[in-house]
Design a protein around this motif. Structure first.
Motif, PDB file in Angstrom:
ATOM      1  N   LEU A   1      34.252  43.244  37.254  1.00  0.00           N
ATOM      2  CA  LEU A   1      34.427  41.798  37.205  1.00  0.00           C
ATOM      3  C   LEU A   1      35.441  41.407  38.277  1.00  0.00           C
ATOM      4  O   LEU A   1      36.437  42.103  38.470  1.00  0.00           O
ATOM      5  CB  LEU A   1      34.939  41.349  35.833  1.00  0.00           C
ATOM      6  CG  LEU A   1      34.094  41.718  34.611  1.00  0.00           C
ATOM      7  CD1 LEU A   1      34.823  41.306  33.340  1.00  0.00           C
ATOM      8  CD2 LEU A   1      32.734  41.051  34.685  1.00  0.00           C
ATOM      9  N   THR A   2      35.173  40.314  38.949  1.00  0.00           N
ATOM     10  CA  THR A   2      36.086  39.843  39.990  1.00  0.00           C
ATOM     11  C   THR A   2      36.396  38.377  39.789  1.00  0.00           C
ATOM     12  O   THR A   2      35.657  37.648  39.117  1.00  0.00           O
ATOM     13  CB  THR A   2      35.483  40.038  41.393  1.00  0.00           C
ATOM     14  OG1 THR A   2      34.275  39.240  41.498  1.00  0.00           O
ATOM     15  CG2 THR A   2      35.152  41.491  41.663  1.00  0.00           C
ATOM     16  N   THR A   3      37.492  37.952  40.376  1.00  0.00           N
ATOM     17  CA  THR A   3      37.825  36.539  40.428  1.00  0.00           C
ATOM     18  C   THR A   3      38.437  36.253  41.789  1.00  0.00           C
ATOM     19  O   THR A   3      39.399  36.917  42.197  1.00  0.00           O
ATOM     20  CB  THR A   3      38.794  36.118  39.293  1.00  0.00           C
ATOM     21  OG1 THR A   3      39.177  34.760  39.471  1.00  0.00           O
ATOM     22  CG2 THR A   3      40.028  36.994  39.250  1.00  0.00           C
ATOM     23  N   ASP A   4      37.810  35.313  42.500  1.00  0.00           N
ATOM     24  CA  ASP A   4      38.229  34.987  43.863  1.00  0.00           C
ATOM     25  C   ASP A   4      38.226  36.238  44.753  1.00  0.00           C
ATOM     26  O   ASP A   4      39.087  36.403  45.617  1.00  0.00           O
ATOM     27  CB  ASP A   4      39.618  34.343  43.849  1.00  0.00           C
ATOM     28  CG  ASP A   4      39.950  33.662  45.180  1.00  0.00           C
ATOM     29  OD1 ASP A   4      39.000  33.315  45.908  1.00  0.00           O
ATOM     30  OD2 ASP A   4      41.144  33.492  45.482  1.00  0.00           O
ATOM     31  N   GLY A   5      37.254  37.113  44.511  1.00  0.00           N
ATOM     32  CA  GLY A   5      37.122  38.317  45.306  1.00  0.00           C
ATOM     33  C   GLY A   5      38.075  39.440  44.933  1.00  0.00           C
ATOM     34  O   GLY A   5      37.996  40.533  45.511  1.00  0.00           O
ATOM     35  N   ARG A   6      38.946  39.220  43.966  1.00  0.00           N
ATOM     36  CA  ARG A   6      39.909  40.244  43.559  1.00  0.00           C
ATOM     37  C   ARG A   6      39.445  40.903  42.260  1.00  0.00           C
ATOM     38  O   ARG A   6      38.848  40.246  41.406  1.00  0.00           O
ATOM     39  CB  ARG A   6      41.297  39.629  43.349  1.00  0.00           C
ATOM     40  CG  ARG A   6      41.851  38.891  44.553  1.00  0.00           C
ATOM     41  CD  ARG A   6      43.285  38.432  44.262  1.00  0.00           C
ATOM     42  NE  ARG A   6      43.381  37.691  43.019  1.00  0.00           N
ATOM     43  CZ  ARG A   6      43.155  36.399  42.891  1.00  0.00           C
ATOM     44  NH1 ARG A   6      42.801  35.685  43.942  1.00  0.00           N
ATOM     45  NH2 ARG A   6      43.291  35.798  41.716  1.00  0.00           N
ATOM     46  N   PRO A   7      39.739  42.210  42.076  1.00  0.00           N
ATOM     47  CA  PRO A   7      39.356  42.881  40.830  1.00  0.00           C
ATOM     48  C   PRO A   7      40.030  42.222  39.628  1.00  0.00           C
ATOM     49  O   PRO A   7      41.222  41.909  39.659  1.00  0.00           O
ATOM     50  CB  PRO A   7      39.866  44.311  41.025  1.00  0.00           C
ATOM     51  CG  PRO A   7      40.020  44.478  42.497  1.00  0.00           C
ATOM     52  CD  PRO A   7      40.392  43.126  43.030  1.00  0.00           C
ATOM     53  N   ALA A   8      39.240  41.999  38.576  1.00  0.00           N
ATOM     54  CA  ALA A   8      39.783  41.398  37.356  1.00  0.00           C
ATOM     55  C   ALA A   8      39.575  42.286  36.144  1.00  0.00           C
ATOM     56  O   ALA A   8      40.333  42.208  35.183  1.00  0.00           O
ATOM     57  CB  ALA A   8      39.147  40.029  37.110  1.00  0.00           C
ATOM     58  N   GLY A   9      38.563  43.142  36.167  1.00  0.00           N
ATOM     59  CA  GLY A   9      38.264  43.988  35.020  1.00  0.00           C
ATOM     60  C   GLY A   9      36.880  44.558  35.155  1.00  0.00           C
ATOM     61  O   GLY A   9      36.366  44.738  36.271  1.00  0.00           O
ATOM     62  N   ALA A  10      36.237  44.854  34.035  1.00  0.00           N
ATOM     63  CA  ALA A  10      34.904  45.458  34.062  1.00  0.00           C
ATOM     64  C   ALA A  10      34.144  45.138  32.788  1.00  0.00           C
ATOM     65  O   ALA A  10      34.733  44.872  31.738  1.00  0.00           O
ATOM     66  CB  ALA A  10      35.006  46.970  34.252  1.00  0.00           C
ATOM     67  N   LEU A  11      32.824  45.150  32.916  1.00  0.00           N
ATOM     68  CA  LEU A  11      31.910  45.069  31.773  1.00  0.00           C
ATOM     69  C   LEU A  11      31.293  46.446  31.596  1.00  0.00           C
ATOM     70  O   LEU A  11      30.756  47.021  32.551  1.00  0.00           O
ATOM     71  CB  LEU A  11      30.821  44.030  32.033  1.00  0.00           C
ATOM     72  CG  LEU A  11      29.624  44.041  31.073  1.00  0.00           C
ATOM     73  CD1 LEU A  11      30.041  43.615  29.675  1.00  0.00           C
ATOM     74  CD2 LEU A  11      28.504  43.147  31.590  1.00  0.00           C
ATOM     75  N   ALA A  12      31.373  46.992  30.392  1.00  0.00           N
ATOM     76  CA  ALA A  12      30.796  48.299  30.089  1.00  0.00           C
ATOM     77  C   ALA A  12      29.704  48.140  29.047  1.00  0.00           C
ATOM     78  O   ALA A  12      29.923  47.502  28.003  1.00  0.00           O
ATOM     79  CB  ALA A  12      31.870  49.258  29.587  1.00  0.00           C
ATOM     80  N   VAL A  13      28.521  48.689  29.342  1.00  0.00           N
ATOM     81  CA  VAL A  13      27.384  48.651  28.424  1.00  0.00           C
ATOM     82  C   VAL A  13      27.017  50.089  28.061  1.00  0.00           C
ATOM     83  O   VAL A  13      26.935  50.961  28.947  1.00  0.00           O
ATOM     84  CB  VAL A  13      26.182  47.934  29.064  1.00  0.00           C
ATOM     85  CG1 VAL A  13      24.986  47.958  28.121  1.00  0.00           C
ATOM     86  CG2 VAL A  13      26.545  46.500  29.406  1.00  0.00           C
ATOM     87  N   PHE A  14      26.786  50.337  26.779  1.00  0.00           N
ATOM     88  CA  PHE A  14      26.521  51.697  26.305  1.00  0.00           C
ATOM     89  C   PHE A  14      25.131  51.778  25.670  1.00  0.00           C
ATOM     90  O   PHE A  14      24.631  50.793  25.114  1.00  0.00           O
ATOM     91  CB  PHE A  14      27.583  52.116  25.288  1.00  0.00           C
ATOM     92  CG  PHE A  14      28.980  52.099  25.852  1.00  0.00           C
ATOM     93  CD1 PHE A  14      29.477  53.186  26.541  1.00  0.00           C
ATOM     94  CD2 PHE A  14      29.784  50.965  25.717  1.00  0.00           C
ATOM     95  CE1 PHE A  14      30.752  53.169  27.072  1.00  0.00           C
ATOM     96  CE2 PHE A  14      31.062  50.936  26.246  1.00  0.00           C
ATOM     97  CZ  PHE A  14      31.554  52.042  26.925  1.00  0.00           C
ATOM     98  N   ALA A  15      24.529  52.974  25.768  1.00  0.00           N
ATOM     99  CA  ALA A  15      23.197  53.189  25.209  1.00  0.00           C
ATOM    100  C   ALA A  15      23.051  54.659  24.835  1.00  0.00           C
ATOM    101  O   ALA A  15      23.908  55.491  25.134  1.00  0.00           O
ATOM    102  CB  ALA A  15      22.124  52.772  26.211  1.00  0.00           C
ATOM    103  N   ALA A  16      21.889  54.962  24.208  1.00  0.00           N
ATOM    104  CA  ALA A  16      21.633  56.340  23.794  1.00  0.00           C
ATOM    105  C   ALA A  16      21.245  57.205  24.982  1.00  0.00           C
ATOM    106  O   ALA A  16      21.424  58.426  24.957  1.00  0.00           O
ATOM    107  CB  ALA A  16      20.537  56.365  22.730  1.00  0.00           C
ATOM    108  N   LYS A  17      20.679  56.597  26.047  1.00  0.00           N
ATOM    109  CA  LYS A  17      20.277  57.344  27.229  1.00  0.00           C
ATOM    110  C   LYS A  17      20.289  56.400  28.424  1.00  0.00           C
ATOM    111  O   LYS A  17      20.387  55.174  28.275  1.00  0.00           O
ATOM    112  CB  LYS A  17      18.881  57.938  27.039  1.00  0.00           C
ATOM    113  CG  LYS A  17      17.811  56.888  26.797  1.00  0.00           C
ATOM    114  CD  LYS A  17      16.449  57.532  26.564  1.00  0.00           C
ATOM    115  CE  LYS A  17      15.377  56.459  26.311  1.00  0.00           C
ATOM    116  NZ  LYS A  17      14.043  57.063  26.110  1.00  0.00           N
ATOM    117  N   GLU A  18      20.210  56.974  29.609  1.00  0.00           N
ATOM    118  CA  GLU A  18      20.205  56.164  30.827  1.00  0.00           C
ATOM    119  C   GLU A  18      18.961  55.287  30.847  1.00  0.00           C
ATOM    120  O   GLU A  18      17.859  55.743  30.551  1.00  0.00           O
ATOM    121  CB  GLU A  18      20.233  57.060  32.063  1.00  0.00           C
ATOM    122  CG  GLU A  18      20.428  56.282  33.347  1.00  0.00           C
ATOM    123  CD  GLU A  18      20.709  57.202  34.529  1.00  0.00           C
ATOM    124  OE1 GLU A  18      20.868  56.676  35.643  1.00  0.00           O
ATOM    125  OE2 GLU A  18      20.794  58.433  34.327  1.00  0.00           O
TER     126      GLU A  18
END
Length: 395
Positions: A137-154
């Motif tokens: 996740l970014t804000t104004d081009g700067r790193p702000a964080g991340a979104l993580a999604v999980f599952a049983a397999k790729e």
């Protein structure tokens, strides 16, 4: 219809038929090749639409509370058994199963977070999470964080996570813009408060002191007026007030001015009672009255006449502040309103004009008539009702 006209229609029909056949043949040949891509595109569009609805809490910025509310909405939309939102160093919110992987996710955060997929090992045979995808996740081009999604397999969840993260980053950018806008508004309010001249405060207190021995009751009344005026002018919070409250503050201001200038100051108020409840920006009129006194009393030795009129004009209230002071060149007035007349010149007029235009639109800016030696007449119109605008309670 002529023969030529009929022939033209036939030729046009044949051309469309040939073109349609060619396109149909090409489409049929490519249909099978792109079936998977079309399904992926539709899924991506659906993801972006649903994420736009779920990401609304992040318009207030990325915090544990907004992250928790956004994650709770995002997870079912993305069809993930678990989903998390982080800042650049730690997990802010986890929604769904397998929260025992929180520490594993923290270990996956790089500085700055980057797009990646990673396997998850787990001793719990019933754990529905074996694979994770991370999108920054970014804000104004700067790193702000991340979104993580999980599952049983790729799976295609990786693509959906990247698309969702981009949409969330847009909401974080909007949150930054909102904060910048609020900061700009607060700066304008501080500038308006700064227009309450230290000289006026000093002169008011000096005037009050002059009555302490000769007329203690008058001194007490003026001191109360001074306290009420400053409490209103420096109050915290509230962008809007009523015309009645603003006029009450102006009456206190003028009462303190009369104590100093005596008979040199003549003020006339003509106020229609039906416009008193009208809502307008806080400290919208006081700078205009101060301007009238400055160009009347402080720059002229003659008697100063100030007239304040508030009238009902259907869907609007019309307020006019007029003085018989020294006036100014129209070119200088234009420079003041543009902000090119000097850093300390006309800040009150310029800020009031900008605030009116920002709140109601450019059609509601100040209308100022002036000339050298001709005094100044300032007119403003305020809508009686505007959605989302409400006066704050009196201090």
């Amino acid at each position: 219809m002529t023969v030529l006209g009929t022939a033209a229609l036939v030729l046009a029909g044949l051309a469309l038929f040939v073109l349609g056949a060619a396109l149909g043949h090409g489409a049929a040949r490519r249909q099978q090749e792109h079936a998977v891509d079309a399904d992926g595109a539709r899924a991506l569009v659906h993801t972006l639409h649903t994420v736009a609805l779920a990401a609304a809490p992040l318009r207030a910025g990325l915090t544990p509370d907004t992250a928790r509310r956004a994650a709770r909405r995002l997870r079912p939309l993305l069809g993930a058994p678990a989903l998390a939102l982080t800042d650049t160093a730690a997990v802010l919110a986890w929604d769904g199963a397998a929260e025992h992987h929180r520490e594993h996710l923290t270990a996956q955060l790089t500085d700055p977070p980057r797009t990646r997929t990673f396997p998850l090992s787990c001793d719990d045979e019933d754990c529905p999470v074996r694979w994770g995808a991370l999108a920054p996740l970014t804000t104004d081009g700067r790193p702000a964080g991340a979104l993580a999604v999980f599952a049983a397999k790729e799976s295609a969840a990786h693509t959906r996570a990247v698309a969702a993260a981009r949409r969330l980053s847009l909401d974080l950018d909007l949150a930054d813009l909102d904060r910048a806008r609020v900061s700009a508004h607060q700066a304008e309010d501080r500038a308006l408060r700064a227009q309450i001249s230290p000289h006026f405060i000093y002169n008011s207190l000096a005037g009050i002191a002059s009555f302490v021995r000769t007329d203690p009751e008058r001194a007490r009344e003026l001191l109360q007026e001074f306290a009420d005026f400053t409490r209103y002018s420096f109050r915290r919070g509230g962008d809007f007030t009523t015309l009645a409250e603003e006029l009450r503050s102006i009456e206190q201001y003028l009462e303190l001015a009369r104590a100093r200038f005596g008979r040199r100051l003549e003020v006339t108020l003509r106020i229609a009672p039906e416009v008193l409840p009208v809502t307008l920006p806080f400290l919208c009129l006081q700078p205009l009255v101060e301007n009238a006194l400055k160009h009347g009393l402080e720059e002229s030795v003659e008697r100063s006449v100030v007239t304040i009129t508030a009238e009902d004009e259907g869907t609007e209230a019309r307020v006019v502040i007029e003085d018989n002071g020294v006036g100014m060149e129209p070119a200088r007035l234009r420079a003041i309103l543009r902000g090119t007349a000097g850093a300390a010149t006309g800040i009150g007029l310029r800020n009031v004009d900008r605030r009116l235009r920002r709140v109601y639109g450019d059609a509601y800016g100040l209308v100022i008539e002036t000339g050298v030696g001709a005094g100044t007449k300032i007119t403003l119109h305020v809508p009686k009702f505007r959605p989302g605008i409400q006066a704050s309670p009196p201090p």
